[in-house]
Design a protein around this motif. Sequence first.
Motif, mmCIF file in Angstrom:
data_model
loop_
_atom_site.group_PDB
_atom_site.id
_atom_site.type_symbol
_atom_site.label_atom_id
_atom_site.label_comp_id
_atom_site.label_asym_id
_atom_site.label_seq_id
_atom_site.Cartn_x
_atom_site.Cartn_y
_atom_site.Cartn_z
ATOM 1 N N UNK A 68 26.095 -23.335 19.340
ATOM 2 C CA UNK A 68 24.804 -24.099 19.750
ATOM 3 C C UNK A 68 24.049 -24.377 18.516
ATOM 4 N N UNK A 69 23.272 -25.578 18.856
ATOM 5 C CA UNK A 69 22.596 -25.888 17.742
ATOM 6 C C UNK A 69 21.551 -24.809 17.075
ATOM 7 N N UNK A 70 21.413 -24.919 15.802
ATOM 8 C CA UNK A 70 20.527 -23.851 15.200
ATOM 9 C C UNK A 70 18.968 -23.813 15.689
ATOM 10 N N UNK A 71 18.665 -25.053 15.959
ATOM 11 C CA UNK A 71 17.096 -25.305 16.207
ATOM 12 C C UNK A 71 16.776 -24.662 17.661
ATOM 13 N N UNK A 72 17.990 -24.739 18.513
ATOM 14 C CA UNK A 72 17.742 -24.186 19.839
ATOM 15 C C UNK A 72 17.614 -22.854 20.164
ATOM 16 N N UNK A 73 16.713 -22.553 20.884
ATOM 17 C CA UNK A 73 16.624 -20.913 21.042
ATOM 18 C C UNK A 73 17.480 -20.528 22.151
ATOM 19 N N UNK A 74 18.309 -21.411 22.952
ATOM 20 C CA UNK A 74 18.808 -20.688 24.002
ATOM 21 C C UNK A 74 20.208 -20.106 23.585
ATOM 22 N N UNK A 75 20.516 -19.163 24.340
ATOM 23 C CA UNK A 75 21.897 -18.482 24.202
ATOM 24 C C UNK A 75 22.759 -18.706 25.171
ATOM 25 N N UNK A 76 24.155 -18.430 24.890
ATOM 26 C CA UNK A 76 25.055 -18.816 25.528
ATOM 27 C C UNK A 76 25.096 -18.393 27.122
ATOM 28 N N UNK A 77 24.689 -17.178 27.334
ATOM 29 C CA UNK A 77 24.306 -16.558 28.721
ATOM 30 C C UNK A 77 23.598 -17.454 29.596
ATOM 31 N N UNK A 78 22.086 -17.468 28.741
ATOM 32 C CA UNK A 78 21.309 -18.374 29.517
ATOM 33 C C UNK A 78 21.815 -19.826 29.898
ATOM 34 N N UNK A 79 22.200 -20.461 28.657
ATOM 35 C CA UNK A 79 23.044 -21.798 29.295
ATOM 36 C C UNK A 79 24.129 -21.932 30.248
ATOM 37 N N UNK A 80 24.745 -20.561 30.231
ATOM 38 C CA UNK A 80 25.610 -20.711 31.272
ATOM 39 C C UNK A 80 24.980 -20.735 32.645
ATOM 40 N N UNK A 81 23.901 -20.000 32.801
ATOM 41 C CA UNK A 81 23.290 -19.968 34.171
ATOM 42 C C UNK A 81 22.494 -21.424 34.392
ATOM 43 N N UNK A 82 22.121 -21.816 33.467
ATOM 44 C CA UNK A 82 21.250 -23.180 33.642
ATOM 45 C C UNK A 82 22.647 -24.467 33.750
ATOM 46 N N UNK A 83 23.531 -24.372 33.207
ATOM 47 C CA UNK A 83 24.550 -25.408 33.642
ATOM 48 C C UNK A 83 25.189 -25.212 34.936
ATOM 49 N N UNK A 84 25.194 -23.806 35.445
ATOM 50 C CA UNK A 84 25.998 -23.414 36.596
ATOM 51 C C UNK A 84 25.201 -24.033 37.646
ATOM 52 N N UNK A 85 23.694 -23.884 37.629
ATOM 53 C CA UNK A 85 22.932 -24.425 38.787
ATOM 54 C C UNK A 85 23.071 -26.052 38.781
ATOM 55 N N UNK A 86 23.375 -26.370 37.841
ATOM 56 C CA UNK A 86 23.743 -28.089 37.852
ATOM 57 C C UNK A 86 25.047 -28.290 38.260
ATOM 58 N N UNK A 87 25.951 -27.182 38.563
ATOM 59 C CA UNK A 87 27.263 -27.432 39.107
ATOM 60 C C UNK A 87 28.435 -27.543 38.046
ATOM 61 N N UNK A 88 28.221 -27.349 36.658
ATOM 62 C CA UNK A 88 28.865 -27.516 35.591
ATOM 63 C C UNK A 88 29.219 -25.947 35.089
ATOM 64 N N UNK A 89 30.391 -25.613 34.990
ATOM 65 C CA UNK A 89 30.654 -24.326 34.527
ATOM 66 C C UNK A 89 31.339 -24.314 33.132
ATOM 67 N N UNK A 90 30.629 -23.395 32.223
ATOM 68 C CA UNK A 90 30.987 -23.267 30.985
ATOM 69 C C UNK A 90 31.473 -21.862 30.610
ATOM 70 N N UNK A 91 32.297 -21.394 29.623
ATOM 71 C CA UNK A 91 32.710 -20.219 29.124
ATOM 72 C C UNK A 91 31.632 -19.767 28.131
ATOM 73 N N UNK A 92 31.061 -18.479 28.336
ATOM 74 C CA UNK A 92 30.092 -17.956 27.590
ATOM 75 C C UNK A 92 31.261 -17.216 26.488
ATOM 76 N N UNK A 93 31.336 -17.459 25.441
ATOM 77 C CA UNK A 93 32.062 -17.388 24.604
ATOM 78 C C UNK A 93 31.803 -15.868 23.847
ATOM 79 N N UNK A 94 30.748 -15.367 24.026
ATOM 80 C CA UNK A 94 30.216 -14.104 23.251
ATOM 81 C C UNK A 94 30.949 -13.085 23.894
ATOM 82 N N UNK A 95 31.759 -13.329 25.015
ATOM 83 C CA UNK A 95 32.441 -12.259 25.618
ATOM 84 C C UNK A 95 33.690 -11.963 24.714
ATOM 85 N N UNK A 96 34.131 -12.982 23.990
ATOM 86 C CA UNK A 96 35.247 -12.788 22.982
ATOM 87 C C UNK A 96 34.727 -11.976 21.546
#
Length: 363
Positions: A303-331
Amino acid sequence: MLERYGHGGDLVTASDLFGITADEFVDFSSNMNPFGPPEVVLHVLETKWRELDRYPDPAVRGLRSKLAQRHGIKPDHILCGNGAAELIDLAIRALRPNQGVGLAVPCFGEYADAAHKYGGSVVKVPMFEEDSFRLSAERVLEAASGYDRPGIWMLGSPNNPTGVTVDRDLVLQLLDTGAFVVIDEAFLDFVPNEEAITLIQEATRRPNLLVIRSMTKFYAIPGVRLGYAVGSEETIAQMRGQQTPWSVSSLAQWIGEAVLDEEAYAHRTQRWLAEERAWLTNALGALGCKVFDSITNYLLIKLPDESAIEAAQLQQLMGQRGVLIRDASHFEGLNGRFIRVAVKLRELNERLIQALSECLQQR
């Protein structure tokens, strides 16, 4: 957490989390061919269903014969299984390494799970962002010759989640140390020049090499569960001895035989992927994301360095929009700045970019 059961593609969990029906999601969290199953799959279902009152062929002879012909090897070098996951499990169960299992992390979580399930230890060789997550021959060979050297190495090629292949010469050097090497080529079908990369032929000649392939990703049939392993006759016999009878259903065998003839489907997929992966990489880069080189149908993204958002939060926000992504921090080896997405058709990729743009702008 979308990866409640350790994988992407869990639409039931996604529906529970976001209150959206499964059909409404665009799923970038699993890496399936977006063209869907070849038409011949429908033909199989329509014409073969009456034969489901019979047991499957316990030796999977028809499919093994077609796979042998495709790869120019003998059927006795092939074991078909209930997806690549079963074959990973069988490899560990049959070989039971006394010296542990060597992994290059980040990697597919099933490798470590299989080792731990049978009481094995894990030796981890890290791959780093500054090396574009490419496996260092120096680090691997150092681990392979050390006091705690692994008895088995399990390596993805292309690796999941990085999309990078393992250098062929490095694999041969590992084999020369006496270690057993398992190469997971589950996504190699997406690569046009796979014949120059695969180690299938080598696996028939080397007693300490096993190659695992999946048929579910490329042909978009994950609900069928189908994969195969190639190795020496002795290794294949050992694995078969540990396998549950009738592990590969009749439907899986019929569909597997049918899709192998779909050459036009295969060429169409490979042509599409080369163009669409480049488009998506550029579009993600325009949002400030760092996209790592991949030869297959998924992309590891920082994710962009200037963005404070983390993968887990982004996954939630994207999921609310009907778009599923993988939170790669689980690797293991990746932090909350990483996500993984599949490459899909242009219209869906545009939806991903639009949703991602909106989410990255949120505070």
